[in-house]
Each structure stands twice: as C-alpha cells, then as structure tokens.
Enzyme design. Sequence first.
Site, PDB file in Angstrom:
ATOM      1  N   SER A 161     -33.676  66.714  31.545  1.00 21.71           N
ATOM      2  CA  SER A 161     -32.581  67.651  31.794  1.00 21.71           C
ATOM      3  C   SER A 161     -32.683  68.216  33.214  1.00 21.71           C
ATOM      4  CB  SER A 161     -32.581  68.735  30.721  1.00 21.71           C
ATOM      5  OG  SER A 161     -31.386  69.483  30.752  1.00 21.71           O
ATOM      6  N   ASP A 249     -24.163  63.626  25.509  1.00 25.96           N
ATOM      7  CA  ASP A 249     -24.147  65.057  25.786  1.00 25.96           C
ATOM      8  C   ASP A 249     -23.215  65.336  26.959  1.00 25.96           C
ATOM      9  OD1 ASP A 249     -25.553  64.122  27.990  1.00 25.96           O
ATOM     10  OD2 ASP A 249     -27.465  65.018  27.414  1.00 25.96           O
ATOM     11  N   HIS A 281     -28.377  66.022  23.257  1.00 22.81           N
ATOM     12  CA  HIS A 281     -29.272  66.373  24.354  1.00 22.81           C
ATOM     13  C   HIS A 281     -30.650  66.782  23.820  1.00 22.81           C
ATOM     14  CE1 HIS A 281     -29.869  67.555  28.543  1.00 22.81           C
ATOM     15  NE2 HIS A 281     -30.447  68.670  28.127  1.00 22.81           N
TER      16      HIS A 281
END
Length: 307
Positions: A161, A249, A281
Amino acid sequence: MNPDSEIAYEFPGVIRIYKSGRAVRLSEAILVSPGINTETGVTSKDVIINPSTGISARIYLPDVSCQDKKLPIIVYCHGGSFVLGSAFDSPDHAFMNRLASQANAIAVSVEYRLAPENPIPIQYDDTLEVLKWVTSHADCGPEAWLTNYGDFSSVFVMGFSSGGNVVHNVALRDVCFKGLVLIHPYFITSKKLPSEPTDLIRAKLEEIWLYICPGTSGLDDPRANPEAEGAPSLKELNCDRVMVCLAEDHLMLRGKVYYETLEANGWGENAELLESTGQGHGFFLEKPDSEAAHEMMGRLLAFINRG
C-alpha cells in the site's frame, strides 16, 4: 474558532487532522512483541538503527540449524496511508514470520516514522537509511544475523500500500538491489481513467496526500504519480526485476498502469504482474489461509528464489 478543534481533514476510520496540525488516529496498531514463532520456527528481534531519530526495524531469522548457504534478505515496508501502522503490528508481524519461513530468507521490517507529524519524504529517508544499514553488513556490521547468514547479492525490497509507494521512491535513489515488490501500491493521479473509482474512499486517498506532503505540486507530484510529467523513468529503478501485486481495490488501476509502464520501458520478462481477482486491499494480511493468499505467497517465493 480554536484551530485545535477545527477539523481540516478526516479519513473515516483512519485519521483526523485539525487546522492546528494536531492529528488523532482513529485506528491503532495491535502491537506484538518479537520472539520465537512456534508455528514457523522463525525468531525475531527489534534493532535500533538510528538512536537520534528512533528509526528501528524488526528482523526475522528462519531456522538456520541445517543451513549450508547464505539466505536472501527482504526489506519490507508496511502500509497504512503513511499515517497508520507499524512493523510491530500483529498482521504484518505474522506475514513476516510466514514469509521468512517459506522463502527461507532474512526479513527486515522497517519501523519508519509516520505522517503527518513526520511529512513525506521522511518515510522514504527512513527506509533508505534502513536499507543502507542492511547492505552495509556485506563488509562488516553489528548485526550478526545479517553478517553470518545474509546473501547481499540477493536483497529484495517490498512494500504494501503506502509502503509500496515508499519502496518505489527508494528504488529511484542511490541504492541497488535484486528485486522490487509492490503490493497493492499507493499511486494517484489527477487524470483518472473512466473506469477508476470516484467515491469517498478514493477521494480521501487523494486528499490525504495534500496533508502529508507539504509543498507538493498535487496529485501529479512524481512521488505520488510515477506517470506524471517530469517523473523519473521507470528505467531508472535500481533493481534487476520488479513484481507488482494487485487486488480489486481503489488503487488497482493505478497499479496496472505502473506495470504497463514497466513493460513500455523495456523491463520485459523482468517485470511480473499478479492480479488477485475478487480480493480486497490487504487480503493477504486479513485472510492468510485463503487460496488467493497462498497463490500470492507462491508467486513471491518464485520471484525471490528465481536466482
């Protein structure tokens, strides 16, 4: 009105930032201690890298009782929109134990300083400092796990991320390593594709950049958008190969554009893509025993142990 009570920005469930600059995190990491993981046989410990800044890392060593060769080294950056998370958070700690065991590798999980108190590029600087600390052990260093067991020709840098954004930017700096892995990476743009989401979550993911990166040029800041005008070419990534892992996502299409840009820049067979269909995610942290998580782990192991 008191600026310490006026909200400037709020990402529901993540963070609230007041006009005074005060930040209140709306989700806290579940911190766990290092030690021996009985399921995997991996041992972990925490190391202070820079006492003046407090930068630290958690190091993971698989069972070396029967080792007859040096081990790959994986440097990992957690996610959390740059404002949450920790190397010591329970899901990331569990993932590192699994990865170190199954890849038969030393893992180093970076405890970088969080924004907005520590704005970008501090996260990049912290991670680069840890990476250089790791690679300095190729000649000599204070950490015996690295000097005794590490293969410094096989160093991988991995980020999830916002951590994916961090390691991308680190790979453009003055350091070289074997492989780069971006897992559900955080990239944004002002020029969204028609199929990209425009809901609240995507809006908050874009807006947060403006609060954690003072002086930014906006959503097309090259640090946030690798395809922006003036961004360094992906030919300049200082590694031998790159793997991009995507989920369904709010960041998927930007990640796909990143992979396509790798292809356009001649990475060829040295660029790999994994698309985990139907998965959200960070699913590999939340559902580590799922079929999709096992598939992702298998691809990571193949990428690391490819030679």
